[in-house]
Design an enzyme around this catalytic site. Sequence first.
Site: not given
Ligand code: 4FD
Length: 249
Positions: A91, A118, A156, A171
């Site tokens: 995230p 986490e 894709r 495009d």
């Molecule tokens: N928004 C995304 C990516 C992974 C995820 C995770 C730390 C949580 C959402 C590391 C916290 C990995 C995203 C796994 N959630 N969860 O792209």
Amino acid sequence: MRIDVLTLFPEMFEGVLGSSILGKALEKKLVDIRTVNFREFAFNKHNTVDDYPFGGGGGMVLKPEPIFRAVEHVTADDQGERRPRVILMCPQGETFTQRKAEELAREERLIFICGHYEGYDERIREHLVTDELSIGDYVLTGGELPAMVVIDSVVRLLPGVLGNEQSAVTDSFSTGLLEYPHYTRPAQFRDWTVPDVLLSGHHENIAKWRREQSLLRTLRRRPDLLEQAELTEKERQWLKEMAESPESK
Ligand code: 4FD
């Protein structure tokens, strides 16, 4: 292109990689996608891949060794040349966009790391990963769905994956505007008719209507996109008038 996905849940990828356009691309060998369960690279008694955080606090942290070993395993036969991109789905990563998909589609090798905890031990970020990507501002239980989203959007774009017909759709995204409304038969469904211009056969008027609809839709739904979009001075002026007068068009 070759893509390796490091995950504790390789079975999550089976449906997505086996179906539709991605399935066809794999069948036609336009891309080689392999999943690797990095638990196989945890050489300790219970094959643990995570541990408690130093300094205390809740949650678990992905240990560095299994991830490093799994990446070293999938890159063992590499000839050198360009170092593959190692992409961590999280995230706090850079927000994934069509522009990034186009950039990744030019690579010959991608490695995705999907975690479920986490966090990752920071040394994975510092010494292994080349890109941290997020598909948007929300938290999921793991990085697998985000990795599938990125893989789908990249594959894709590879030559031969889409027919010519559909590649035109890409495009139109690169113009930076939202799509105009589409209609198909019947010309009347219940009380709802198709705009007359689309049935007129007048190609110039149809193109003009579609462009206006794209502009208006972008103005109303995603005005932020208009700054980057390729617009003529006339179109900018017209949009300004539309934004000022609420008489809907
Ligand atoms: N928004 C995304 C990516 C992974 C995820 C995770 C730390 C949580 C959402 C590391 C916290 C990995 C995203 C796994 N959630 N969860 O792209």
